[in-house]
Design a protein around this motif. Structure first.
Motif, short mmCIF file in Angstrom:
data_model
loop_
_atom_site.label_atom_id
_atom_site.label_comp_id
_atom_site.label_asym_id
_atom_site.label_seq_id
_atom_site.Cartn_x
_atom_site.Cartn_y
_atom_site.Cartn_z
N GLY A 38 0.83 -1.20 0.00
CA GLY A 38 0.00 0.00 0.00
C GLY A 38 0.86 1.24 0.00
N GLU A 39 0.20 2.35 -0.17
CA GLU A 39 0.90 3.62 -0.29
C GLU A 39 1.00 4.38 1.03
OE1 GLU A 39 2.53 4.56 -3.03
OE2 GLU A 39 1.91 2.61 -3.78
N LYS A 40 0.39 3.87 2.09
CA LYS A 40 0.45 4.57 3.36
C LYS A 40 1.89 4.59 3.88
CE LYS A 40 -4.21 4.01 5.04
NZ LYS A 40 -5.05 3.57 6.13
N THR A 41 2.24 5.72 4.47
CA THR A 41 3.58 5.87 5.02
C THR A 41 3.68 5.12 6.35
OG1 THR A 41 3.01 7.86 6.27
CG2 THR A 41 3.77 8.17 3.99
N ALA A 42 4.89 4.95 6.81
CA ALA A 42 5.12 4.29 8.10
C ALA A 42 4.46 5.09 9.22
CB ALA A 42 6.62 4.16 8.36
N LYS A 43 4.50 6.39 9.10
CA LYS A 43 3.90 7.26 10.11
C LYS A 43 2.39 7.03 10.20
CE LYS A 43 3.77 12.20 11.21
NZ LYS A 43 4.21 13.52 10.77
N GLN A 44 1.73 6.95 9.05
CA GLN A 44 0.28 6.71 9.02
C GLN A 44 -0.05 5.32 9.56
OE1 GLN A 44 -0.09 7.37 4.83
NE2 GLN A 44 -1.11 9.34 5.12
N ARG A 45 0.73 4.35 9.19
CA ARG A 45 0.49 2.98 9.64
C ARG A 45 0.64 2.88 11.16
NH1 ARG A 45 2.31 -1.21 5.23
NH2 ARG A 45 2.07 0.03 3.36
N TYR A 46 1.70 3.47 11.68
CA TYR A 46 1.96 3.39 13.11
C TYR A 46 0.93 4.19 13.91
CZ TYR A 46 4.67 2.93 17.41
OH TYR A 46 5.08 2.64 18.68
N LEU A 47 0.43 5.26 13.33
CA LEU A 47 -0.59 6.06 14.01
C LEU A 47 -1.83 5.22 14.29
CD1 LEU A 47 -1.53 8.79 15.11
CD2 LEU A 47 -2.32 9.35 12.81
N LEU A 48 -2.24 4.41 13.34
CA LEU A 48 -3.41 3.55 13.55
C LEU A 48 -3.15 2.55 14.68
CD1 LEU A 48 -6.23 2.65 12.68
CD2 LEU A 48 -5.13 1.09 11.05
N VAL A 76 9.92 4.69 19.52
CA VAL A 76 10.74 4.98 18.34
C VAL A 76 11.23 3.70 17.68
CG1 VAL A 76 12.85 6.10 17.54
CG2 VAL A 76 11.41 7.24 19.21
N ASP A 77 11.60 2.68 18.48
CA ASP A 77 12.13 1.45 17.89
C ASP A 77 11.06 0.70 17.08
OD1 ASP A 77 10.90 0.92 20.38
OD2 ASP A 77 11.95 -0.98 20.57
N GLU A 78 9.81 0.75 17.53
CA GLU A 78 8.73 0.12 16.75
C GLU A 78 8.53 0.87 15.43
OE1 GLU A 78 5.87 -1.60 20.32
OE2 GLU A 78 5.39 0.32 19.42
N TYR A 79 8.52 2.19 15.53
CA TYR A 79 8.37 3.02 14.33
C TYR A 79 9.53 2.79 13.36
CZ TYR A 79 7.85 7.30 11.56
OH TYR A 79 7.71 8.20 10.54
N GLN A 80 10.74 2.71 13.89
CA GLN A 80 11.92 2.46 13.06
C GLN A 80 11.82 1.12 12.36
OE1 GLN A 80 14.81 4.56 12.54
NE2 GLN A 80 14.92 3.09 10.86
N SER A 81 11.29 0.11 13.05
CA SER A 81 11.17 -1.21 12.44
C SER A 81 10.20 -1.19 11.25
CB SER A 81 10.74 -2.26 13.46
OG SER A 81 9.40 -2.07 13.86
N ILE A 82 9.17 -0.38 11.35
CA ILE A 82 8.22 -0.25 10.23
C ILE A 82 8.90 0.44 9.06
CG2 ILE A 82 6.04 0.80 9.47
CD1 ILE A 82 5.10 0.52 12.43
N ILE A 83 9.62 1.51 9.34
CA ILE A 83 10.35 2.24 8.28
C ILE A 83 11.33 1.31 7.57
CG2 ILE A 83 12.05 4.06 7.85
CD1 ILE A 83 10.69 5.66 10.10
N ASP A 84 12.11 0.57 8.36
CA ASP A 84 13.12 -0.33 7.78
C ASP A 84 12.46 -1.41 6.92
OD1 ASP A 84 15.04 1.13 9.11
OD2 ASP A 84 15.28 -0.33 10.75
N ALA A 85 11.37 -1.98 7.41
CA ALA A 85 10.70 -3.04 6.66
C ALA A 85 10.10 -2.51 5.36
CB ALA A 85 9.61 -3.68 7.52
N LEU A 86 9.53 -1.31 5.40
CA LEU A 86 8.96 -0.73 4.18
C LEU A 86 10.06 -0.42 3.16
CD1 LEU A 86 6.15 1.60 5.58
CD2 LEU A 86 5.91 -0.63 4.49
N LYS A 87 11.21 0.06 3.64
CA LYS A 87 12.34 0.32 2.73
C LYS A 87 12.83 -0.98 2.11
CE LYS A 87 14.19 4.51 4.80
NZ LYS A 87 15.30 5.09 5.59
N GLU A 88 12.91 -2.02 2.93
CA GLU A 88 13.36 -3.31 2.45
C GLU A 88 12.38 -3.88 1.42
OE1 GLU A 88 13.82 -7.61 4.46
OE2 GLU A 88 14.99 -6.01 5.42
N ASN A 89 11.10 -3.73 1.68
CA ASN A 89 10.07 -4.21 0.74
C ASN A 89 10.16 -3.48 -0.59
OD1 ASN A 89 9.12 -6.00 2.64
ND2 ASN A 89 7.36 -4.75 3.22
N LYS A 90 10.39 -2.17 -0.55
CA LYS A 90 10.52 -1.40 -1.80
C LYS A 90 11.78 -1.80 -2.55
CE LYS A 90 7.82 2.70 -0.89
NZ LYS A 90 7.81 4.17 -0.78
N ALA A 91 12.85 -2.05 -1.82
CA ALA A 91 14.13 -2.42 -2.45
C ALA A 91 14.06 -3.80 -3.11
CB ALA A 91 15.25 -2.39 -1.43
#
Length: 159
Positions: free
Chosen positions: A85-95, A142-157
């Motif tokens: 999906g197109e939602k950012t990590a910030k939007q996903r973690y907010l939910l 922050v570490d949970e949020y960072q894990s989402i960012i890292d996973a989304l970057k890895e998925n895009k890569a």
């Protein structure tokens, strides 16, 4: 992206998340204050045996709710990392944070209901403290949020 006072841009990303935590704490304080200063006029005292049954049910719900909320939060964090999906990590973690805080607020509401049907200040305080504990346990991290960012970057890569 701007940086927070500590220089960590991830903390700055969680500003809205922390505002929600602040609102949750404020609502707990308001619940206690309203009950203390004007709650008597709203109370409708039930029979003791009915209150004991309802109180017991509410305690069971809260006791079961803590591990279930922890499990739900864990599942949501993994889904945040893996769902397309197109939602950012910030939007996903907010939910995820919002749903966790909803559980905390539900505990406070149960305490308010018990107070309104005739239980004493002690029950209200116990439920408010449990709700505060839930807010603390399920606060943005922050570490949970960072894990989402890292996973989304890895998925895009990997695409």
């Amino acid at each position: 992206m701007f940086k927070s006072e500590s220089g960590n841009p991830l903390k700055a990303d969680l500003k809205v998340h922390w505002i929600l935590v602040g609102l949750a704490v404020l609502s707990l304080i308001l619940l206690l204050a309203l009950s203390k200063f004007s709650g008597e006029s709203w109370r409708h005292v039930m029979q003791e045996d009915q209150r004991v049954l309802i109180r017991t049910l509410f305690y069971v719900l809260v006791i079961i709710g803590f591990p279930l909320t922890n499990l739900l939060r864990h599942i949501m964090l993994r889904l945040n990392q893996t769902m397309p999906g197109e939602k950012t990590a910030k939007q996903r973690y907010l939910l995820t944070v919002m749903i966790s805080l909803f559980f905390a607020e539900t505990i406070a509401i149960l305490g308010g209901v018990m107070y309104l049907i005739g239980d004493d200040d002690n029950t209200l305080t116990i439920f408010a403290v449990l709700a505060g504990l839930a807010v603390f346990l399920y606060r943005p991290k922050v570490d949970e949020y960072q894990s989402i960012i890292d996973a989304l970057k890895e998925n895009k890569a990997s695409k």
